[in-house]
Design a protein around this motif. Structure first.
Motif, PDB file in Angstrom:
ATOM      1  N   PRO A  43      32.675  64.488  38.150  1.00  6.84           N
ATOM      2  CA  PRO A  43      33.125  65.293  39.296  1.00  6.84           C
ATOM      3  C   PRO A  43      34.253  64.639  40.083  1.00  6.84           C
ATOM      4  N   ASP A  44      34.422  63.323  39.940  1.00  4.25           N
ATOM      5  CA  ASP A  44      35.495  62.652  40.668  1.00  4.25           C
ATOM      6  C   ASP A  44      36.877  63.004  40.124  1.00  4.25           C
ATOM      7  N   SER A 138      45.241  72.740  39.045  1.00  5.66           N
ATOM      8  CA  SER A 138      44.295  72.922  37.953  1.00  5.66           C
ATOM      9  C   SER A 138      43.058  72.043  38.135  1.00  5.66           C
ATOM     10  N   ARG A 139      43.154  71.029  39.011  1.00  6.93           N
ATOM     11  CA  ARG A 139      42.025  70.146  39.274  1.00  6.93           C
ATOM     12  C   ARG A 139      41.396  70.394  40.642  1.00  6.93           C
ATOM     13  N   VAL A 140      41.805  71.466  41.286  1.00  9.76           N
ATOM     14  CA  VAL A 140      41.186  71.887  42.542  1.00  9.76           C
ATOM     15  C   VAL A 140      40.185  72.984  42.209  1.00  9.76           C
ATOM     16  N   SER A 160      31.417  70.066  35.760  1.00 12.81           N
ATOM     17  CA  SER A 160      32.607  69.292  35.386  1.00 12.81           C
ATOM     18  C   SER A 160      32.643  68.979  33.899  1.00 12.81           C
ATOM     19  N   GLY A 161      31.547  69.209  33.197  1.00 18.04           N
ATOM     20  CA  GLY A 161      31.447  68.829  31.799  1.00 18.04           C
ATOM     21  C   GLY A 161      32.201  69.739  30.856  1.00 18.04           C
ATOM     22  N   PRO A 162      32.099  69.475  29.550  1.00 14.41           N
ATOM     23  CA  PRO A 162      32.850  70.246  28.560  1.00 14.41           C
ATOM     24  C   PRO A 162      32.455  71.716  28.497  1.00 14.41           C
ATOM     25  N   ALA A 163      31.248  72.059  28.938  1.00 16.34           N
ATOM     26  CA  ALA A 163      30.856  73.469  28.979  1.00 16.34           C
ATOM     27  C   ALA A 163      31.462  74.185  30.170  1.00 16.34           C
ATOM     28  N   GLY A 164      32.032  73.404  31.110  1.00 16.87           N
ATOM     29  CA  GLY A 164      32.628  73.969  32.304  1.00 16.87           C
ATOM     30  C   GLY A 164      34.102  73.632  32.393  1.00 16.87           C
ATOM     31  N   PHE A 165      34.482  72.971  33.492  1.00 22.82           N
ATOM     32  CA  PHE A 165      35.900  72.738  33.745  1.00 22.82           C
ATOM     33  C   PHE A 165      36.482  71.607  32.908  1.00 22.82           C
TER      34      PHE A 165
END
Length: 455
Positions: A43-44, A138-140, A160-165
């Motif tokens: 998430p960071d 794109s990172r907001v 934040s993981g590969p299934a998400g953002f």
């Protein structure tokens, strides 16, 4: 011949609906049972901004802001006060004065109270002005929460993981919704045991609806590429919102009664993916009052009907696969199917009542009792089978029989879809799109809570 064809159509229509329902349920059940575990992300790597639209939310907003700041200290909290009549604005102002990560977006009439979408657009504009010009948008990540919404502590790590953002093609993520008061023994303090028992059951089936039934449908939509966004626990990439705003003038559409699902449609139409992640959650209050529930669901049904206008764009879009088109059209037409089912049922009953040989018809029906019995099992069974799944996930300490009874209650609960679909259709025909704010369970009745929002 025309009468015969019409009678045949009336007879066949319920079977077609049942077949569609069973196919959809089987796909949702399989997707739920075989879903992979979502891997954690970092998430960071993202900047987090929580949008919390509020109107007369003094009973919950202070707690929500404090919890968000405590659980996610790196995240900014943007509270949109939609011209509240209570102390919502003052409470948020006090938080903002003590914490630079808390922001108040103040709206005033006549520009306020024009819908949730308009309130979210005002926060989008405020965030745009707040961010530096060289920000990597794109990172907001923007997260929309109800005023009483509570995110799981691991939510940001999971999305934040590969299934998400973690996938750059993902523009939106929806997490599973839970009813926080599902285990509340007295959802209606001051009322008798019977009313509290019925209210407990009503909240319980809402929890079942969201955590297993709706989640199964969303996981099926992950596979068809047509997952939807909800109004609570909705995560979106700011760059995706920017792309929608460039095409539609604003991310959230003014006047939409289902602005969350509509946003998801725009996101897919613009080339981004929308994903549902079932391994984390957001909680909210279930409604223990049937009248409030029916009002809420009528709004959702009417919003669904409003979205039918997107059917040509969905069909023509290169971003929707064929199975995604079919799933989306099925979703669009659910209120229509419920309304037609009511009409067909009424016509068939009317024909039976005026039939001079109705006694013979009933006798013939009795002779083929295995057919209606089998249809009843096929209609009721899918709901009942969600009960044990729900018990294992949310109430493992309860008995297996309780799980089956909960599943039976879910079947009975599903019948609310028929009256709300009819009411939504009537409201649409009359051009009525105004809604009174749904009161929180702990919120007293005041003049401010009854003011309708007209779009």
């Amino acid at each position: 011949m025309h009468a015969t064809a019409g009678s045949l159509a009336l007879f066949v229509f319920p079977f077609v609906l049942l077949l569609c329902f069973l196919l959809y349920w089987a796909g949702a059940r399989h997707a739920y049972q075989t879903r992979p575990v979502a891997a954690a992300g970092d998430p960071d790597a993202y900047d987090w901004h929580f949008f919390v639209p509020c109107r007369d939310e003094e009973t919950v907003v202070g707690t929500t802001v404090s919890r968000l700041r405590g659980d996610f200290p790196a995240g900014h909290v943007w509270v949109i006060d939609d011209d509240s009549d209570d102390a919502t604005g003052a409470i948020v102002t006090a938080h903002a004065e003590a914490d630079p990560y808390v922001h108040l977006v103040q709206r005033r009439r006549p520009h306020a109270r024009t819908g949730k979408g308009a309130a979210l657009n005002s926060a989008y504009d405020a965030l745009d002005k707040f961010l530096p010009t060289d920000a990597d948008r794109s990172r907001v990540i923007v997260c929309v929460l109800d005023a009483d919404g509570r995110l799981a502590p691991d939510a940001l790590t999971t999305v934040s993981g590969p299934a998400g953002f973690g996938d750059p093609q993902t523009g939106g993520v929806q997490v599973t919704v839970r009813m926080r008061n599902a285990d509340d023994r007295t959802p209606l303090p001051g009322h008798g045991r019977l009313r509290n028992a019925l209210a407990r059951l009503l909240v319980r089936v809402q929890d079942m609806e969201f955590t297993v039934s709706n989640t199964g449908m969303q996981l099926l939509r992950n596979r068809t590429g047509s997952a939807g966004l909800g109004g609570n626990g909705q995560f979106t990439r700011l760059a995706a919102l920017d792309r929608i705003a460039a095409a539609e003038r604003r991310p959230w559409q003014r006047g939409a009664l289902l602005e969350d699902y509509e946003l998801g449609l725009h996101m897919i139409l613009s080339g981004y993916q929308v994903r549902h992640i079932a391994d984390t959650w957001v909680s909210q209050e279930g409604l223990p009052h049937l009248r409030r529930l029916l009002t809420q669901r009528t709004r959702w049904a009417q919003g669904n009907l409003q979205c039918v206008r997107y059917a040509p764009r969905v069909i023509a879009s290169r971003h929707f696969r064929a199975r995604g088109v079919l799933e989306t059209l099925y979703t669009f037409l659910q209120p229509v199917a419920h309304l037609v089912s009511l009409v067909v049922t009424g016509v068939l009953l009317g024909l039976l009542l005026v039939d001079e040989d109705r006694a013979a018809v009933l006798e013939q029906t009795a002779d083929i009792w295995p057919l209606p019995a089998g249809l009843a099992i096929l209609s009721i069974g899918p709901f009942v089978l969600w009960g044990p799944v729900y018990r294992r996930m949310r109430a493992a300490g309860r008995s297996r029989l309780t799980g089956l009874l909960w599943g039976l209650a879910l079947w009975l609960y599903a019948y609310h879809l028929f009256p709300v679909s009819a009411r939504a259709f009537v409201r649409l025909l009359r051009g009525r799109t105004g809604w009174a704010k749904t009161r929180r369970n702990a919120e007293p009745v005041t003049a401010g809570t009854a003011v309708a929002i007209e779009h």
